[in-house]
Write a protein that holds these residues in place. Structure first.
Motif, mmCIF file in Angstrom:
data_model
loop_
_atom_site.group_PDB
_atom_site.id
_atom_site.type_symbol
_atom_site.label_atom_id
_atom_site.label_comp_id
_atom_site.label_asym_id
_atom_site.label_seq_id
_atom_site.Cartn_x
_atom_site.Cartn_y
_atom_site.Cartn_z
ATOM 1 N N MET A 399 -41.385 3.775 -91.186
ATOM 2 C CA MET A 399 -41.563 4.920 -92.079
ATOM 3 C C MET A 399 -40.285 5.740 -92.228
ATOM 4 S SD MET A 399 -44.597 4.754 -93.189
ATOM 5 C CE MET A 399 -46.001 3.717 -92.809
ATOM 6 N N ARG A 400 -39.200 5.253 -91.577
ATOM 7 C CA ARG A 400 -37.895 5.920 -91.613
ATOM 8 C C ARG A 400 -37.994 7.357 -91.103
ATOM 9 N NH1 ARG A 400 -34.540 2.381 -93.980
ATOM 10 N NH2 ARG A 400 -35.406 0.850 -95.453
ATOM 11 N N GLU A 401 -38.656 7.483 -89.964
ATOM 12 C CA GLU A 401 -38.802 8.789 -89.323
ATOM 13 C C GLU A 401 -38.169 8.734 -87.931
ATOM 14 O OE1 GLU A 401 -42.683 10.800 -91.277
ATOM 15 O OE2 GLU A 401 -43.126 9.230 -89.816
ATOM 16 N N ASN A 402 -38.223 9.850 -87.232
ATOM 17 C CA ASN A 402 -37.535 9.989 -85.950
ATOM 18 C C ASN A 402 -38.396 9.440 -84.821
ATOM 19 O OD1 ASN A 402 -35.963 10.683 -83.789
ATOM 20 N ND2 ASN A 402 -36.076 12.889 -84.114
ATOM 21 N N THR A 403 -38.167 8.191 -84.450
ATOM 22 C CA THR A 403 -38.983 7.572 -83.402
ATOM 23 C C THR A 403 -38.728 8.176 -82.034
ATOM 24 O OG1 THR A 403 -39.611 5.449 -82.422
ATOM 25 C CG2 THR A 403 -37.292 5.743 -82.986
ATOM 26 N N ASN A 404 -37.500 8.709 -81.817
ATOM 27 C CA ASN A 404 -37.173 9.271 -80.500
ATOM 28 C C ASN A 404 -37.926 10.560 -80.208
ATOM 29 O OD1 ASN A 404 -35.324 7.225 -79.880
ATOM 30 N ND2 ASN A 404 -33.689 8.262 -81.002
ATOM 31 N N SER A 405 -38.415 11.235 -81.237
ATOM 32 C CA SER A 405 -39.168 12.464 -80.999
ATOM 33 C C SER A 405 -40.607 12.181 -80.608
ATOM 34 C CB SER A 405 -39.143 13.345 -82.254
ATOM 35 O OG SER A 405 -39.830 12.703 -83.331
ATOM 36 N N GLN A 424 -42.347 18.831 -78.691
ATOM 37 C CA GLN A 424 -43.550 19.468 -79.208
ATOM 38 C C GLN A 424 -44.750 18.523 -79.199
ATOM 39 O OE1 GLN A 424 -44.022 22.814 -80.090
ATOM 40 N NE2 GLN A 424 -42.080 22.831 -78.977
ATOM 41 N N MET A 425 -44.486 17.240 -79.359
ATOM 42 C CA MET A 425 -45.576 16.262 -79.417
ATOM 43 C C MET A 425 -45.002 14.877 -79.168
ATOM 44 S SD MET A 425 -48.256 15.869 -82.573
ATOM 45 C CE MET A 425 -48.581 17.638 -82.582
ATOM 46 N N GLY A 426 -45.523 14.171 -78.170
ATOM 47 C CA GLY A 426 -44.969 12.853 -77.913
ATOM 48 C C GLY A 426 -45.683 12.106 -76.799
ATOM 49 N N ILE A 427 -45.235 10.872 -76.576
ATOM 50 C CA ILE A 427 -45.753 9.997 -75.522
ATOM 51 C C ILE A 427 -44.604 9.723 -74.554
ATOM 52 C CG2 ILE A 427 -46.852 7.806 -74.975
ATOM 53 C CD1 ILE A 427 -48.546 9.598 -76.745
ATOM 54 N N LEU A 428 -44.824 9.963 -73.269
ATOM 55 C CA LEU A 428 -43.809 9.745 -72.246
ATOM 56 C C LEU A 428 -44.207 8.546 -71.390
ATOM 57 C CD1 LEU A 428 -41.229 10.818 -70.783
ATOM 58 C CD2 LEU A 428 -42.779 12.082 -69.274
ATOM 59 N N SER A 429 -43.331 7.532 -71.348
ATOM 60 C CA SER A 429 -43.556 6.386 -70.460
ATOM 61 C C SER A 429 -42.756 6.622 -69.179
ATOM 62 C CB SER A 429 -43.125 5.086 -71.138
ATOM 63 O OG SER A 429 -41.771 5.150 -71.553
ATOM 64 N N PRO A 483 -46.216 16.840 -87.003
ATOM 65 C CA PRO A 483 -44.792 17.199 -87.051
ATOM 66 C C PRO A 483 -44.165 16.718 -88.366
ATOM 67 C CG PRO A 483 -45.356 16.123 -84.962
ATOM 68 C CD PRO A 483 -46.535 15.958 -85.863
ATOM 69 N N ASP A 484 -43.326 17.559 -88.963
ATOM 70 C CA ASP A 484 -42.716 17.200 -90.246
ATOM 71 C C ASP A 484 -41.930 15.907 -90.157
ATOM 72 O OD1 ASP A 484 -43.783 19.419 -91.459
ATOM 73 O OD2 ASP A 484 -42.011 20.666 -91.144
ATOM 74 N N GLU A 485 -41.272 15.683 -89.005
ATOM 75 C CA GLU A 485 -40.445 14.488 -88.887
ATOM 76 C C GLU A 485 -41.265 13.239 -88.599
ATOM 77 O OE1 GLU A 485 -40.510 16.444 -84.762
ATOM 78 O OE2 GLU A 485 -40.508 17.025 -86.882
ATOM 79 N N LEU A 486 -42.596 13.386 -88.453
ATOM 80 C CA LEU A 486 -43.466 12.239 -88.172
ATOM 81 C C LEU A 486 -44.716 12.245 -89.057
ATOM 82 C CD1 LEU A 486 -43.267 12.357 -84.275
ATOM 83 C CD2 LEU A 486 -42.340 10.526 -85.712
#
Length: 518
Positions: A399-405, A424-429, A483-486
């Motif tokens: 989707m050409r978005e920020n995967t690192n966020s 602000q919102m994410g998955i931590l491995s 999130p706007d970037e996702l």
């Protein structure tokens, strides 16, 4: 491992699984993909310790070591017993056997406007009108079929028709779009052709406009009556400048429900206090918690929607909301859709197609997508799970978005705060520190965690798909904005995976069409 799989009396299959099995969930995925199973199911196995009698498979270690006979039991999403029967278990300590995918029965949920779990039915069911109106319509349809003469609709008759349809529309959605109302109007003239517009066009344009204004007037009446779901959008003077609160835009069935009959604010606060006391115990009673969470749903939604608290405050006030089972149940209360079953069924169906799409287009996305596919190719165990994980990890890239966020990783010896800061919102491995780095291809992932507003809200999760499903459910439960970037990634999860809304943006529509052609 060799399996004899019983699908039915005349459908018994032989299946060989070459990879090591780590969980029942993994086995389900292999069976679903290999045998083309689309419906949710339970697995039973012949237990040699009980003379090969069938037993439900709850742990993969229960299977015999080399070969086993399995029986597939298809099921619909289970309905829980009426919660009133357990609401008084204030001191109960017996563990519940309720499944995380067991959902409250519509009869025990007065909060929902309609017992049908469909977001917007197709075709829309036109309701019955008053007896005199139905009689006139029957005669009008007969005349129309004989000579094409349209019915002369009086003002009173039109008002009766519009009022009945508005009530039916609101049972599904408080804020229908104009396109949805056009579908309703089309069904009306299809059922009663004598009501067609005499002018050129779609033959129902005037009914669409009348419904549009009538639904608005109906919402105004509901506001005056105190309906929470529409009252929340009223502009009020104050320091916020009359800010309009969020309408139900993500296909919520119960965005802001009213307090249940027989309850009041004070009684629900007492139920909330009992719930918090139960959460302080070392061993929770799941049945008790589920009953109290359902009973306090309206109170919780009012606090979250009206007050917009920080996630840290919600963690303190409603700790049970962040239990995995309760995330699934809360999502069902809000949308009427079973999160776990729908998400994983779609993932099972789409993951192979998505991987094929990634491989066909990897050159257009630089090294990011190619790196994910290379890592997948290096996996020799749990291939099905890794395929699903890669399909989800590649969505922001495609989707050409920020995967690192969205997807982060750290070693289990890292300082926790440094990994949460700014997220602000994410998955931590969380990867075991055995001398590797956090981005090592073959690093041993110890667990996954869900992060919202720099806080770990759910942890010790077994895989990334489960973590992402819970994050998506919490977005609804906490009334959060994508999130706007996702935004395209989460729109894909909402509309393609969860089938919530069919109005897709151009980017998500393009992805879906390309994926389905694979």
């Amino acid at each position: 491992m060799l399996f004899r799989v019983v699908l039915g009396p005349d459908n018994i299959r032989r299946l060989t699984v070459n990879e090591a099995l780590d969980s029942v969930h993994q086995l389900k995925g292999i069976l679903r993909e290999s045998l083309q199973l689309t419906q949710d199911f339970e697995i039973q196995f012949e237990d040699p310790e009980f003379a090969n009698e069938l037993c439900n498979l709850s742990d993969i270690s229960e299977l015999p070591p080399e070969k086993a006979t399995l029986k597939i039991i298809n099921k619909a999403p289970e309905l829980s017993d009426d919660v009133s029967s357990v609401s008084s278990l204030d001191t109960a300590s017996v563990a519940s056997s309720q499944s995380p995918t067991s959902y409250p029965s519509p009869s025990s949920m007065p909060l929902r406007r309609h017992e049908n779990s469909e977001q917007w039915p197709s075709p829309f069911p036109i309701p019955q009108f008053s007896y005199d109106v139905e009689l006139r319509l029957v005669k009008g349809n007969e005349v129309y079929r004989q000579n094409g003469t349209l019915l002369d609709v009086s003002r009173e008759m039109k008002s009766n028709i519009l009022n009945a349809i508005c009530k039916s529309v609101f049972s599904y959605k408080a804020y229908p779009t104009k396109n949805e109302l056009a579908l309703v109007a089309a069904e009306l003239v299809k059922k009663h052709p004598c009501l067609k517009d005499p002018s050129m066009g779609t033959c129902y344009d005037s009914w669409t406009m009348s419904l549009f204004y009538k639904v608005g007037n109906y919402r105004h009446k509901l506001k005056e009556a105190g309906c929470s779901e529409v009252s929340v959008n009223r502009r009020t003077p104050g320091k916020d400048g009359g800010k309009r609160l969020k309408r139900a835009k993500r296909c919520e069935v119960n965005f802001l429900p009213d307090i249940p009959a027989g309850q009041c604010q004070a009684s629900l606060q007492l139920e909330k206090a009992a719930l918090m006391e139960e959460m302080k115990k070392r061993h929770h009673n799941s049945t008790f918690i589920s009953a109290k969470m359902e009973m306090t749903f309206s109170l919780r939604r009012k606090e979250i929607v009206d007050e917009e608290p920080l996630v840290a405050d919600v963690l303190t006030q409603w700790p049970a909301l962040f239990l995995e089972e309760q995330v699934y149940l809360e999502f069902y209360r809000i949308t009427g859709v079973p999160l776990k079953d729908t998400f994983f069924s779609s993932l099972d169906e789409y993951a192979p197609k998505i991987i094929k799409l990634y491989r066909s287009r990897s050159g257009a996305f630089g090294e990011d997508l190619k790196s994910l596919l290379d890592k997948l190719d290096q996996k020799t165990t749990n291939v099905v799970l890794h395929r699903k994980t890669t399909a989800l990890q590649g969505l922001p890239v495609f989707m050409r978005e920020n995967t690192n966020s969205l997807f982060k990783s750290c070693l289990d010896t890292d300082v926790e705060d440094s990994n949460l800061r700014g997220t602000q919102m994410g998955i931590l491995s969380v990867i075991e520190d055995d001398g590797a780095t956090a981005d090592t291809v073959n690093g041993n992932v110890r667990c996954f965690s869900v992060i919202i507003e720099e806080h770990i809200v759910v942890d010790d999760l077994p895989d990334l798909p489960t973590a992402l499903a819970l994050l998506f459910g919490l977005i609804y439960a906490l009334n959060l904005k994508y999130p706007d970037e996702l935004k395209y990634t989460f729109e894909t999860l909402q509309k393609v995976f969860m089938h919530l809304d069919t109005n897709l943006s151009a980017r998500v529509l393009s992805f879906r069409n390309k994926m389905l052609r694979m």
